[in-house]
Design a protein around this motif. Structure first.
Motif, PDB file in Angstrom:
ATOM      1  N   LEU A   3       0.828  -1.212   0.000  1.00 17.26           N
ATOM      2  CA  LEU A   3       0.000   0.000   0.000  1.00 17.26           C
ATOM      3  C   LEU A   3       0.861   1.261   0.000  1.00 17.26           C
ATOM      4  N   CYS A   4       1.915   1.249   0.814  1.00 24.62           N
ATOM      5  CA  CYS A   4       2.810   2.415   0.848  1.00 24.62           C
ATOM      6  C   CYS A   4       3.384   2.670  -0.543  1.00 24.62           C
ATOM      7  N   LYS A   5       3.808   1.589  -1.207  1.00 23.83           N
ATOM      8  CA  LYS A   5       4.427   1.757  -2.529  1.00 23.83           C
ATOM      9  C   LYS A   5       3.406   2.242  -3.552  1.00 23.83           C
ATOM     10  N   MET A   6       2.196   1.700  -3.498  1.00 26.02           N
ATOM     11  CA  MET A   6       1.193   2.135  -4.476  1.00 26.02           C
ATOM     12  C   MET A   6       0.728   3.559  -4.205  1.00 26.02           C
ATOM     13  N   LEU A   7       0.774   3.962  -2.942  1.00 29.17           N
ATOM     14  CA  LEU A   7       0.344   5.330  -2.608  1.00 29.17           C
ATOM     15  C   LEU A   7       1.453   6.356  -2.862  1.00 29.17           C
ATOM     16  N   ALA A   8       2.690   5.886  -2.992  1.00 30.75           N
ATOM     17  CA  ALA A   8       3.825   6.811  -3.099  1.00 30.75           C
ATOM     18  C   ALA A   8       3.650   7.850  -4.211  1.00 30.75           C
ATOM     19  N   PRO A   9       3.193   7.473  -5.420  1.00 29.83           N
ATOM     20  CA  PRO A   9       3.019   8.516  -6.447  1.00 29.83           C
ATOM     21  C   PRO A   9       1.912   9.504  -6.106  1.00 29.83           C
ATOM     22  N   PHE A  10       0.896   9.057  -5.381  1.00 28.25           N
ATOM     23  CA  PHE A  10      -0.273   9.905  -5.132  1.00 28.25           C
ATOM     24  C   PHE A  10      -0.107  10.770  -3.889  1.00 28.25           C
ATOM     25  N   THR A  11       0.306  10.145  -2.795  1.00 29.01           N
ATOM     26  CA  THR A  11       0.445  10.872  -1.523  1.00 29.01           C
ATOM     27  C   THR A  11       1.875  10.684  -1.026  1.00 29.01           C
ATOM     28  N   PRO A  12       2.809  11.406  -1.654  1.00 30.23           N
ATOM     29  CA  PRO A  12       4.233  11.154  -1.353  1.00 30.23           C
ATOM     30  C   PRO A  12       4.610  11.378   0.104  1.00 30.23           C
ATOM     31  N   TYR A  29       5.942   4.404   5.397  1.00 30.49           N
ATOM     32  CA  TYR A  29       6.975   3.455   4.991  1.00 30.49           C
ATOM     33  C   TYR A  29       8.216   3.570   5.879  1.00 30.49           C
ATOM     34  N   SER A  30       8.550   4.789   6.261  1.00 28.65           N
ATOM     35  CA  SER A  30       9.759   4.950   7.071  1.00 28.65           C
ATOM     36  C   SER A  30       9.566   4.335   8.459  1.00 28.65           C
ATOM     37  N   HIS A  31       8.338   4.315   8.945  1.00 27.45           N
ATOM     38  CA  HIS A  31       8.086   3.615  10.213  1.00 27.45           C
ATOM     39  C   HIS A  31       8.185   2.114  10.019  1.00 27.45           C
ATOM     40  N   LEU A  32       7.671   1.641   8.894  1.00 30.97           N
ATOM     41  CA  LEU A  32       7.657   0.195   8.643  1.00 30.97           C
ATOM     42  C   LEU A  32       9.068  -0.334   8.393  1.00 30.97           C
ATOM     43  N   HIS A  33       9.908   0.478   7.734  1.00 32.16           N
ATOM     44  CA  HIS A  33      11.226   0.003   7.321  1.00 32.16           C
ATOM     45  C   HIS A  33      12.357   0.796   7.955  1.00 32.16           C
ATOM     46  N   LYS A  34      12.183   1.173   9.201  1.00 31.95           N
ATOM     47  CA  LYS A  34      13.254   1.806   9.976  1.00 31.95           C
ATOM     48  C   LYS A  34      13.942   2.940   9.219  1.00 31.95           C
ATOM     49  N   GLY A  35      13.162   3.853   8.688  1.00 34.33           N
ATOM     50  CA  GLY A  35      13.736   5.065   8.103  1.00 34.33           C
ATOM     51  C   GLY A  35      13.995   5.015   6.609  1.00 34.33           C
ATOM     52  N   ALA A  36      13.781   3.880   5.948  1.00 35.78           N
ATOM     53  CA  ALA A  36      14.022   3.811   4.502  1.00 35.78           C
ATOM     54  C   ALA A  36      12.976   4.649   3.766  1.00 35.78           C
ATOM     55  N   SER A  37      13.340   5.139   2.563  1.00 31.90           N
ATOM     56  CA  SER A  37      12.422   5.984   1.788  1.00 31.90           C
ATOM     57  C   SER A  37      11.655   5.157   0.764  1.00 31.90           C
ATOM     58  N   VAL A  38      10.339   5.345   0.751  1.00 32.84           N
ATOM     59  CA  VAL A  38       9.501   4.618  -0.199  1.00 32.84           C
ATOM     60  C   VAL A  38       9.792   5.079  -1.622  1.00 32.84           C
ATOM     61  N   HIS A  39      10.295   6.321  -1.743  1.00 38.12           N
ATOM     62  CA  HIS A  39      10.510   6.876  -3.073  1.00 38.12           C
ATOM     63  C   HIS A  39      11.775   6.329  -3.747  1.00 38.12           C
TER      64      HIS A  39
END
Ligand code: ZN
Ligand code: ZN
Length: 864
Positions: A675-684, A691-701
């Protein structure tokens, strides 16, 4: 990073958006010239720097940013340049207003400098909005058309097209605004409906009707239809123009409508496009009665020096006094006006510069481009088909790209600068060599400047690296996004110029967006007071909500009405998603998740199938630029499938630590990550925060687009049934006034085959659930009667109670099929229609149950 159980209760868009804006780096969006990835170059529209990035721009840029971000995730080397189309009348007018001057009060250089300064200020204001909106612009590829490095290219393209035979100068009728004192192109003529007066007058014995008597001085012929017998006697004759006295020929032309007025019309230079057509066709004289300021010239005789409307009044008065004005009537007319100032245009014959239009070349290239939506191609075809005149590119203004040409003062020879000397302003510098024809060293610089579309129509050449030597390195671009209002200008001119300069189409695809209408459904305008400013939405609901509105408002290419409710709904979706995020993060943090955990439970497999379906649907929609379809699918999955069904189903399993808890955690993680990845283009911003909470600071972008697939047909159908059953029973609980977590007793599900739900249904409903495949054995009994007192009261009055007692005493079968009459206190009385209805209950194995049917599945509930 905060620990998950300290996550803020509410999603604070203002704090989150500002924080990420401060963290993201411009370099991450730069186009990489050395990349081996496939290129994806966007020919972004350069907005006019008014200082306000308006809502229409916002819609357009949202679309661009959706696919720019998507394509980056899909592994493309994306260029999302930002240009500014600076030159032109609106800025000149603004500078005159702000400084209380007219352009003639200061030198050309000073006036230009003032325009520059205002433009720079406006660009910096608009950059701020672009950044707030989280548009992933490649700022290393910014261009500003008023800067020498850009307009030098405009001039280079002018020289190249002049050499290639595309550009010529000639005296030719052009559309002219006498207020702005400049020629304008056909595409800049705005048509207005208005009422005018048709004047019938005696023209040397023939009745002629005209809406523009002031053009009588410019009359050069009278035209009649060749088949019109009324005028056969005039063939090859001359007629005398009233009031002015000059003789004009009578010409015959099929285009004259014999049914209009008397069937005879006068041809003037020039009343309209048809006059120009006839003037060419019949090789007529040229009489210029109106000058560039709209003042009557010498050939107007005693009317010389008047403006056109004063002249009209004077001529009509003179016609009256000479008794040649016969009658006047009202006429509805479409009038061409200047797009900028709304002054009706005049058609004046002027020495101007033109670009030759070659319709076949343009049609061919237009058809090689993929149009989204497809029907927009038709608009281009129509426009090219109706092209009659070449493109007039010279303007008599100041703040624009100078036409790089001199004329020899002695012999008139045209001198072009060397390409290496560009850019030049021929009004400021002289050629560096003598006239090749006569040796003279004095020259007159061309003071006309170029139409701004000459700047913006090479945006694609600029961003693909054109320097005049062969095919530009990144040409053609992959896509041109733009509004449908500028198909006949920007799209048309760009195709024309690309074909002329490179022989090729400018882009592979064009994506056309609609216009934004006000909340009242009308075009936004100051006078209607329905203008919505992006900054206002940003302040109230944030960029992500505004971006969601842009995606969801309408199908790509359709006009989209602004609606605050859509923005509010977008912001509610973020709240819902934030609650899902908190739940998932807290669960995942408790135990962590095992990426190799076996996924066994039906609900878990079902969620993965539905996720896989959603990903496929969203990916397909993104490929076809159908942003509304994509975001709708994401929202439905998140809200309905994940939150309302799945999480409710597995909550119990997660809380009670069943064996398959790991399976649910893995599924939760997979779904949330996707969901984070699919939302990234729409709600960056929002996607990044989650995503950063889910992956310890990594950027979804920086992640690739989600590629997860999962297929399990029986999980799809059984899971859909399970979800439906649970939600129906939950609805039943709610309708019966029970708390959703209240114990429900015994629930029996009679389905075609049993389903192993690993206990999820029972835990969710807080009930003892039995799946059975035999048919439900239910007995229907009447357990009460509903009396309709609104009928019984008026019908029986004091006997109402007695009536109800009598009904209650009826045997079971009569209650089901009530008799027509009943004995009441010894009298037979009629039973009014709808006076009562029996209440049925179901009995299953001797116990009273409630029954719900879900398709062909029967659910019985024996309350605790
Ligand atoms: Zn104008
Ligand atoms: Zn010369």
């Amino acid at each position: 990073m905060v620990s998950s159980d300290q996550l803020p209760k509410n999603y604070d868009f203002a704090e989150v958006e500002e924080r990420w804006r401060g963290t993201w780096r411009d370099e991450d969006h730069y186009f990489d010239k050395n990349s081996k990835k496939p290129q994806y170059v966007i020919d972004t529209p350069p907005p006019y720097p008014t200082g306000n990035f308006h809502i229409g721009n916002a819609l357009n840029w949202c679309y661009i940013d959706f696919f720019a971000r998507y394509k980056r995730m899909k592994g493309y080397n994306v260029m999302f340049p930002q240009g500014w189309d600076c030159h032109g009348l609106p800025t000149e007018v603004k500078v005159e207003e702000l400084n209380h001057i007219t352009k003639n009060d200061v030198s050309r250089e000073e006036f230009r400098r003032m325009c520059h300064e205002l433009t720079e200020k406006n660009i910096s204001l608009m950059r701020i909005t672009l950044r707030k909106m989280a548009f992933s612009v490649d700022w290393s590829n910014e261009y500003i058309t008023m800067m020498p490095e850009y307009y030098g290219k405009t001039q280079l393209s002018f020289l190249r097209m002049q050499k290639g035979g595309y550009i010529y100068q000639s005296e030719h009728p052009v559309n002219f605004c006498i207020r702005c004192e400049t020629a304008i192109a056909f595409a800049e003529v705005a048509y207005d409906d208005r009422e005018t007066q048709l004047n019938y007058f005696d023209f040397d014995g023939v009745e002629i009707a005209t809406t523009r008597p002031e053009l009588l001085a410019a009359c050069v012929a009278v035209a009649v239809h060749p088949a019109d017998e009324r005028y056969h006697h005039l063939k090859d004759k001359k007629m005398n123009v009233p009031l002015f006295g000059h003789d004009v020929p009578v010409v015959q032309d099929e285009a004259v409508d014999p049914a209009f007025g008397s069937g005879a019309v006068m041809i003037c230079t020039f009343g309209d496009k048809q006059d120009v057509h006839w003037w060419k066709q019949h090789n007529l004289a040229l009489r210029k009665a109106i000058d560039r300021q709209g003042i009557m010239t010498g050939i107007a005789g005693k009317y010389k020096g008047m403006n056109t409307s004063a002249c009209r009044d004077a001529i009509l008065a003179d016609m009256k006094s000479q008794n040649i004005l016969k009658r006047q009537e009202k006429l509805a007319q479409r009038v061409g006006a200047c797009w900028r100032c709304k002054t009706p245009i005049e058609i004046l014959s002027e020495r101007q510069w033109f670009v030759k239009i070659k319709p076949d070349e343009i049609q061919k290239a237009a058809h090689e481009i993929t149009w989204y939506p497809e029907h927009m191609l038709r608009r281009m075809e129509n426009w090219v088909e109706q092209m009659e005149w070449d493109w007039c590119i010279s303007r008599q203004r100041i703040f624009a790209t100078p036409i790089p040409v001199w004329f020899c003062t002695k012999c008139g020879e045209m001198i072009m600068p060397d390409e290496k000397d560009l850019p030049v302003d021929p009004t400021l510098v002289q050629p560096n060599h003598a006239c090749e024809k006569c040796g003279n060293t004095e020259f007159l610089g061309e003071s006309d400047v170029l139409d701004t579309w000459m700047d913006s129509s090479i945006s694609v050449l600029k961003v693909t690296g054109w320097d005049g030597s062969g095919k530009p390195p990144y040409f053609p671009a992959q896509i041109r996004p733009q509004g449908h209002d500028i198909i006949r200008t920007w799209a048309f001119y760009t195709i024309l110029r690309s074909v002329a300069l490179t022989g090729q189409k400018p882009w592979e695809e064009i994506l056309v967006n609609g216009m934004v209408l006000g909340e009242d459904g009308f075009k936004m305008s100051k006078s209607r007071g329905n203008i919505i400013v992006p900054e206002e939405i940003l302040g109230k609901y944030g960029a992500d909500a505004l971006r969601q509105w842009a995606a969801m408002g309408a199908a790509t290419g359709s006009d989209i009405m602004f609606n605050w409710n859509d923005v509010v709904a977008a912001s509610r979706f973020q709240t819902k998603m934030w609650n899902i995020a908190k739940f998932a993060l807290i669960q995942l943090e408790k135990e962590g998740y095992d990426p190799h955990a076996p996924v066994t439970a039906l609900a878990d497999r079902w969620l993965l199938v539905r996720l896989s379906d959603t990903i496929q649907q969203v990916s397909e929609a993104m490929e076809g630029y159908q942003f509304d379809t994509a975001l709708k699918a994401i929202r439905e999955f998140a809200w309905e499938v994940l939150a309302d069904n799945y999480i409710e189903l597995v909550k119990g399993r997660l809380y009670t630590g069943e064996a398959s808890r790991k399976s649910a955690l893995l599924v939760l993680h997979t779904a949330f990550d996707a969901l984070c990845k699919m939302l990234a283009p729409f709600t960056p911003y929002f996607a990044e925060e989650c995503y950063s909470h889910l992956h310890k600071g990594a950027s979804v972008h920086k992640q690739p687009w989600v590629s997860f697939t999962y297929d399990d047909e029986s999980a799809r159908s059984e899971g859909n049934l399970l979800a439906k059953l649970v939600s129906e029973v939950r609805k039943y609980k709610h309708d019966s006034g029970l708390a959703l977590n209240a114990p429900l007793g015994r629930v029996t599900i009679y389905a075609p085959h049993t389903v192993d739900d690993e206990g999820d249904t029972g835990r969710t409903l807080n009930a003892e659930v039995h799946w059975r495949t035999d048919a439900a054995k239910l007995d229907r009994v009447i357990t009460g009667i509903d009396f309709n007192r609104a009928i019984i009261g008026p019908a029986f009055r004091k006997q109402a109670q007695a009536f109800m007692t009598a009904v209650t005493a009826l045997p079971q079968n009569q209650l089901e099929n009530p008799p027509k009459t009943i004995i009441l206190e010894g009298n037979e009385v009629e039973i009014p229609k709808d006076a009562f209805a029996p209440k049925f209950s179901c009995m299953e194995e001797g116990a009273k149950v409630d029954v719900i049917a879900v398709g062909d599945v029967i659910v019985t509930i024996a309350k605790a």
